[in-house]
Design an enzyme around this catalytic site. Structure first.
Site, PDB file in Angstrom:
ATOM      1  N   HIS A  82       0.836  -1.188   0.000  1.00  0.00           N
ATOM      2  CA  HIS A  82       0.000   0.000   0.000  1.00  0.00           C
ATOM      3  C   HIS A  82       0.872   1.240   0.000  1.00  0.00           C
ATOM      4  CE1 HIS A  82      -3.627   2.317   0.781  1.00  0.00           C
ATOM      5  NE2 HIS A  82      -2.841   3.091   1.503  1.00  0.00           N
ATOM      6  N   ASP A 161     -14.350   3.748   8.112  1.00  0.00           N
ATOM      7  CA  ASP A 161     -13.366   4.610   7.440  1.00  0.00           C
ATOM      8  C   ASP A 161     -14.012   5.436   6.338  1.00  0.00           C
ATOM      9  OD1 ASP A 161     -10.577   5.518   6.894  1.00  0.00           O
ATOM     10  OD2 ASP A 161     -11.036   4.614   4.952  1.00  0.00           O
ATOM     11  N   ARG A 168     -13.177  13.836   7.218  1.00  0.00           N
ATOM     12  CA  ARG A 168     -11.835  14.425   7.358  1.00  0.00           C
ATOM     13  C   ARG A 168     -11.484  15.285   6.149  1.00  0.00           C
ATOM     14  NH1 ARG A 168      -8.304   9.560   7.575  1.00  0.00           N
ATOM     15  NH2 ARG A 168      -6.604  11.062   7.682  1.00  0.00           N
ATOM     16  N   SER A 183      -6.766   4.677   9.393  1.00  0.00           N
ATOM     17  CA  SER A 183      -7.486   4.596   8.129  1.00  0.00           C
ATOM     18  C   SER A 183      -6.818   3.581   7.202  1.00  0.00           C
ATOM     19  CB  SER A 183      -7.511   5.991   7.490  1.00  0.00           C
ATOM     20  OG  SER A 183      -7.954   5.950   6.159  1.00  0.00           O
ATOM     21  N   LYS A 187      -7.966  -0.778   6.657  1.00  0.00           N
ATOM     22  CA  LYS A 187      -8.352  -1.327   5.347  1.00  0.00           C
ATOM     23  C   LYS A 187      -7.437  -2.476   4.931  1.00  0.00           C
ATOM     24  CE  LYS A 187      -8.474   2.883   3.870  1.00  0.00           C
ATOM     25  NZ  LYS A 187      -8.606   4.184   3.197  1.00  0.00           N
TER      26      LYS A 187
HETATM   27  N1  URA Z   1      -4.981   7.073   2.603  1.00  0.00           N
HETATM   28  C1  URA Z   1      -5.965   6.542   3.341  1.00  0.00           C
HETATM   29  O1  URA Z   1      -6.557   5.544   2.985  1.00  0.00           O
HETATM   30  N2  URA Z   1      -6.293   7.141   4.493  1.00  0.00           N
HETATM   31  C2  URA Z   1      -5.677   8.243   4.943  1.00  0.00           C
HETATM   32  O2  URA Z   1      -6.013   8.733   5.989  1.00  0.00           O
HETATM   33  C3  URA Z   1      -4.652   8.793   4.148  1.00  0.00           C
HETATM   34  C4  URA Z   1      -4.320   8.174   2.978  1.00  0.00           C
END
Ligand code: URA
Ligand code: CA
Length: 441
Positions: A82, A161, A168, A183, A187
């Site tokens: 990621h 999220d 946010r 966050s 995931k």
């Molecule tokens: N990518 C995400 O999935 N969440 C964040 O808070 C920042 C970047």
């Protein structure tokens, strides 16, 4: 339980309990807590932070706010990677087929472009027919048979999220270490991979701009991932300028194919091989990073990576013609040079500005409803440290019309800072972080 005392506690800088964190995360996932109370709490967290235990509890609560994908049926150790987001950051398209070609299953759920950053799903959709919406069943079946699948997040993945991220984005609370870490990691945990390599970007185009803040973010995420029983490591890599030279969806696919075909190299390939080597180690296919890199390089040299990409495209309904002939990708009608108007050394790039310029051309969305133009974007011809004189090619823009091309040319010129003093090229890999240590490179 009631939200007001929870907001009050965080306003005063106190730590929240597991019950309090579960309560508001559940409220975010189900809609039982109103947005204004969540927004107030997010701002209190942004201003007063969270300790290590709270950040971990928040991440786990968000992970379990929806479905957790079970990859146990996949033979071997499924891995994922990621990136925290960048410009010209196409590592997934380069490394996922190479890692799969080395025998390690890649089960990847990717995102769309966000703000100035591009998204892998949008890039893949520039391939005619390619579908990023697979059922969990088809996703698992493809990882088993092809060895790699790249899809969008399933609908019920970390729903807390989805709510918190959208709030946010519009309440100036994105740039919070515990909120970013929870966050991203929630995931990744929910999408099931056992080995996860994080690419934490640092510099002008990244969420965290200093190396130390980026290392702190990487450490927080890696600790949570390992505490949750996954094997997670991170590289902190440079985003002081676009990573690849191509910015824009089809253009980035073209660059990835050119790399897999052995026609181009550069920093994008270097970072993709470094990340991929670590995925091979986590996936049990290499005993250490040098062996992992050697295997990645062999899969590149032999063409096995490109063949694997083709296989993945076919499995996901896409037309693989672009793998043999990149001109099968969408082409912009107007292609114009952006030349230097002064001379000097390229000292810095406004990477956010470059990402925004591509978005403005149609490569990204300004509203959720915007439709992406896959063909547009630009190809950078300079990197930090290069010397240019007046009239030298800075970039080539690929636009939908003359006006958009001219606007992009002006924007790119503004984003490139020239200096009369020589400047060193950027360091590409700043640190390697695992659960025990930080290795500054
Ligand atoms: N990518 C995400 O999935 N969440 C964040 O808070 C920042 C970047
Ligand atoms: Ca397994």
């Amino acid at each position: 339980m009631n939200m007001v005392p929870i907001i009050e506690k965080k306003k005063l800088g106190q730590a929240l309990t597991a019950e309090e964190i579960d309560f508001f995360v559940n409220g975010a996932a189900t809609g039982s807590v109103p947005d204004y109370q969540l927004a107030a709490l997010l701002m209190a967290i942004r201003l007063n932070g969270m300790n290590r235990e709270e950040t971990k509890l928040l991440t786990l609560a968000m992970t379990h706010s929806g479905d957790v994908v079970d990859l146990d049926a996949i033979p071997g150790i499924p891995v994922d990677k990621h990136s925290t987001g960048g410009v010209g950051d196409t590592t997934t398209l380069v490394l996922a087929p190479l890692v799969a070609a080395c025998g390690v299953p890649v089960a990847k759920m990717s995102g769309r472009g966000l703000g100035h950053t591009g998204g892998t799903l949008d890039k893949l959709e520039s391939i005619s027919g390619f579908s990023v919406n697979l059922s969990e069943e088809d996703f698992l079946a493809q990882v088993k048979t092809v060895g790699v699948a790249v899809i969008g997040q399933t609908a019920n993945l970390a729903p807390a999220d989805k709510t918190l991220y959208a709030l946010r984005d519009v309440t100036s609370t994105v740039d919070s270490l515990p909120l970013i870490a929870s966050s991203i990691v929630s995931k990744k945990l929910a999408s099931g991979a056992k080995g996860i390599v994080l690419d934490v970007k640092t510099g002008a185009g990244a969420l965290m701009q200093t190396t130390e803040d980026s290392i702190a973010l990487a450490q927080t995420m890696v600790r949570i991932g390992c505490d949750a029983g996954r094997n997670m490591v991170a590289l902190v890599t440079d985003m002081g300028e676009p990573l690849g030279s191509h910015v824009g969806n089809a253009l980035e696919v073209k660059e990835a194919i050119d790399m897999l075909a052995g026609r181009t190299q550069g920093p994008l390939l270097t970072v993709a091989l470094e990340l991929g080597a670590r995925m091979l180690v986590l996936g049990g296919a290499a005993k250490d990073v040098p062996e992992g890199k050697a295997k990645m390089e062999e899969a590149l040299r032999s063409g096995a990576g490109l063949a694997k990409l083709k296989e993945m495209i076919v499995a996901q309904g896409g037309d693989p013609a672009c793998c043999d002939d990149v001109s099968a990708l969408p082409q912009a009608p107007v292609v114009l040079p952006c030349t230097a108007t002064g001379e000097g050394y390229v000292a810095a790039m406004d990477t956010v500005g470059l990402g925004n310029a591509a978005q403005q051309m149609g490569a990204g969305r300004r509203t959720k409803e915007d439709v992406i133009d896959p063909a547009v974007g630009f190809v950078m011809n300079v990197r930090i440290g290069d010397r240019v004189t007046e009239g030298d090619l800075l970039a080539t823009v690929h636009a939908k019309d003359e006006q958009s091309a001219q606007e992009a040319i002006d924007a790119i010129r503004r984003c490139i800072v020239l200096s009369s003093e020589p400047v060193s090229p950027c360091k590409l890999i700043h640190a390697f972080v695992n659960s025990e240590s930080v290795e500054r490179l």
